[in-house]
Scaffold this motif. Structure first.
Motif: not given
Length: 204
Positions: A10-14, A20-25, A42-50, A64-67
């Motif tokens: 889903s969009e929320a899962q993506t 999560q990938a951003a937090q790690r990197l 790292a997220a397993g998505v295309a840059e366009g999806t990001l 990432v920081a505020t959440s």
């Protein structure tokens, strides 16, 4: 034989995978050292999806920081409301430090990047730290009104309280040491609570 394929995320899962990938990197490489290509891979998505989910890399950093801090605020609200005794601050401190220990990546991102991004610092200040201070201030003011704590500036007491566990959480014995045990954090929390409640002067 029928083959059942897994449904697409889903969009929320993506969005969650990207964060999560951003937090790690961001924690390991820093904001500037992480590219959007790194994040997408790292997220397993295309840059366009990001970029469909976030306007730019900075927007991902802010999210990432505020959440992560909002989670801490929510936990603090719950614990203060459920605490049975005004003397039980060690329990709150221990849980807060353990929460920070579990979210070490988010905390490192915050401490590394807020100095370079004033808008991130301002958002964390207004959305989280100010609210957290207000909650703690009300809590301590109630204790003073009941005669459990001596009359003082409740906002100052709240800032001291929040500052103690925040600094302790980033000491070598907790956050920065991945092998810190719950027992070590319990001991630190109880020591901080004792200092907070009783001060450091010997009783006359």
């Amino acid at each position: 034989m029928r083959v059942f394929n897994s449904p697409p995320p889903s969009e929320a899962q993506t969005r969650g995978r990207i964060l999560q990938a951003a937090q790690r990197l961001f924690a390991s490489q820093g904001f500037d050292g992480t590219t959007t290509r790194d994040l997408a891979q790292a997220a397993g998505v295309a840059e366009g999806t990001l970029f469909r989910h976030f306007a730019n890399k900075k927007a991902i950093l802010v999210e990432v920081a505020t959440s992560g801090w909002v989670d801490i605020l929510t936990d603090l609200l719950t614990e203060l409301s459920e605490m049975g005794s005004y003397k039980a601050v060690a329990q709150v401190m221990r849980r807060r430090m353990w929460n920070m220990h579990k979210n070490v990546e988010i905390m490192r991102v915050c401490f590394m990047e807020v100095q370079f991004h004033p808008d991130l610092r301002d958002r964390i200040q207004t959305e989280v730290i100010d609210k957290m201070t207000d909650v703690a201030e009300a809590f301590f003011q109630t204790a003073m009104d009941k005669g459990i704590y001596r009359q003082m500036d409740a906002k100052l007491v709240a800032k001291v309280f929040l500052g103690m566990f925040a600094i302790a959480g980033f000491s070598d014995n907790t956050l920065m040491e991945p092998n810190a045990s719950p027992q070590e954090m319990q001991q630190m929390a109880e020591g901080l609570a004792d200092i907070f409640l009783n001060g450091v002067l010997a009783k006359e």
